[in-house]
Design an enzyme around this catalytic site. Structure first.
Site, PDB file in Angstrom:
ATOM      1  N   ALA A   1       5.106   4.722  -3.888  1.00  0.00           N
ATOM      2  CA  ALA A   1       5.096   3.995  -5.163  1.00  0.00           C
ATOM      3  C   ALA A   1       4.004   4.564  -6.077  1.00  0.00           C
ATOM      4  CB  ALA A   1       4.881   2.504  -4.904  1.00  0.00           C
TER       5      ALA A   1
ATOM      6  N   GLN B   1       0.827  -1.212   0.000  1.00  0.00           N
ATOM      7  CA  GLN B   1       0.000   0.000   0.000  1.00  0.00           C
ATOM      8  C   GLN B   1       0.863   1.264   0.000  1.00  0.00           C
ATOM      9  OE1 GLN B   1      -3.191   0.670  -0.500  1.00  0.00           O
ATOM     10  NE2 GLN B   1      -3.434  -1.496  -0.996  1.00  0.00           N
ATOM     11  N   SER B   2       2.001   1.224  -0.651  1.00  0.00           N
ATOM     12  CA  SER B   2       2.919   2.369  -0.653  1.00  0.00           C
ATOM     13  C   SER B   2       2.318   3.589  -1.364  1.00  0.00           C
ATOM     14  CB  SER B   2       4.217   1.968  -1.358  1.00  0.00           C
ATOM     15  OG  SER B   2       5.027   3.109  -1.575  1.00  0.00           O
ATOM     16  N   ASN B   3       2.239   4.693  -0.624  1.00  0.00           N
ATOM     17  CA  ASN B   3       1.825   5.967  -1.241  1.00  0.00           C
ATOM     18  C   ASN B   3       2.940   6.496  -2.135  1.00  0.00           C
ATOM     19  OD1 ASN B   3      -0.691   6.393   0.344  1.00  0.00           O
ATOM     20  ND2 ASN B   3       0.769   6.387   2.038  1.00  0.00           N
TER      21      ASN B   3
END
Ligand SMILES: *Cc1c(COP(=O)(O)O)cnc(C)c1O
Length: 333
Positions: free
Chosen positions: A86, A82-84
């Site tokens: 990325a 859930q990387s913002n």
């Protein structure tokens, strides 16, 4: 140093115009009232615009300028599922017309949700690290692409290199222009701190402009002793890059690690209560991983008397709301 001198040093790095800056600075009257003081304000870096916004857009303005200078043909980075970071990197790459390869931690979920869904829509190519270290996998995938004749530009975890941190030196300059117009300075800035670029950049900016404002990072994942060492290194690299004439030590960083709970991305009552309070009092969304934890930490610091009722405290919203849609089970009930 003079504001204009700092701006010149930053502009020498030719940041790209990727998002909507300056971001709004606004009071939070109903939340402040609910707490009985201090006077809370918010800096809306959730509204940096590009690809649903967030703090990584600021770092990417500097990082992707370098990628273009190096004539990169692929943008690469890494992060959690859930990387913002990325997602914002994928959005910036799309905007520049460059392919993006994301190495995400772990294995693919059954269905794309939240940030990962947006990565897919942004046409990023996702490669899963599985049991391997995501950072090592990122570098080995980059090497493979180089051997195939590509020129990938590799962005480290969270975009937290010295060049990326310049985005938050610039952010502090932006804030100081806004507070100059308002006629006051904040007593403290409180925000979610994780890979360090945000806090290192803010600390360097605040020191360069000699602001009276405390920079208080709520640690999301790392205990303070190790994290302040990382911040010392990253901030001094940033200082060197901008050719500034001071240095920072680990003791200069205010990191609060009382809210780590059971670890990164694990939602507890701290985040749940902060998410609900912000939504109900201000119509404002904070996220389950970063800003919910940071706001929860701020609420706790207020309860413990860290600030007087007349002080002005700025909650720097770093984004992350797209992750809400991947955490429904943890947020209901
Ligand atoms: C990445 C991120 C942070 C932390 O910023 P760092 O520069 O990595 O410390 C905080 N909030 C959100 C929403 C983020 O995506």
């Amino acid at each position: 140093m003079e504001y204009s001198t700092l701006i010149k040093r930053l502009e020498a790095l030719h940041p790209l115009a990727l998002g909507q800056m300056p971001t709004p600075l606004a009071p939070l009257p109903r939340l402040s009232q609910a707490l009985g003081g201090p006077e809370l304000w918010i800096k809306r870096d959730d509204l940096t615009g590009l690809g649903l916004g967030g703090n990584k857009v600021r770092k990417l303005t500097f990082l992707l300028a370098e990628a273009l200078r190096q004539q990169a043909d692929i943008i690469m980075t890494t992060g959690a599922q859930q990387s913002n970071h990325a997602r914002q990197t994928a959005a910036a790459a799309a905007m520049l017309g460059l392919p993006c390869v994301l190495v995400l931690r772990g294995n693919p979920p059954l269905e794309p949700e939240g940030n990962y869904l947006l990565d897919v829509l942004l046409n990023a190519e996702v490669r899963w690290a599985g049991e391997r270290s995501a950072l090592k996998t990122l570098y080995s995938e980059a090497e493979t692409l180089r051997q195939e004749g590509h020129n990938p530009y590799v962005i480290t975890y969270g975009g937290s290199s010295a060049l990326g941190a310049c985005g938050f030196v610039a952010a502090i300059a932006e804030l100081s222009a806004q507070t100059r117009a308002l006629g006051f300075e904040f007593d403290a800035i409180v925000f979610a701190s994780s890979s360090g670029g945000t806090q290192a950049g803010m600390a360097v900016g605040a020191r360069a402009l000699e602001l009276p404002t405390r920079v208080v990072g709520i640690s999301i994942a790392e205990p303070a002793p190790a994290f302040t060492q990382d911040l010392e290194k990253l901030s001094n690299e940033t200082i060197a890059l901008l050719n500034l004439d001071f240095s920072l030590k680990s003791e200069d960083f205010d990191v609060r690690d009382a809210y780590l709970g059971q670890g990164y991305g694990i939602v507890t009552d701290v985040e749940r209560e902060a998410i609900r309070l912000a939504a109900r009092t201000e119509g404002l969304f904070v996220d389950p991983v970063y800003t919910g934890r940071a706001l929860g930490g701020l609420l706790d610091l207020v309860k413990r008397g860290e600030f007087t009722s007349t002080q002005r405290v700025l909650f720097w919203h770093t984004g992350g709301a797209p992750a809400l849609f991947a955490y429904a089970k943890d947020l209901m009930g």
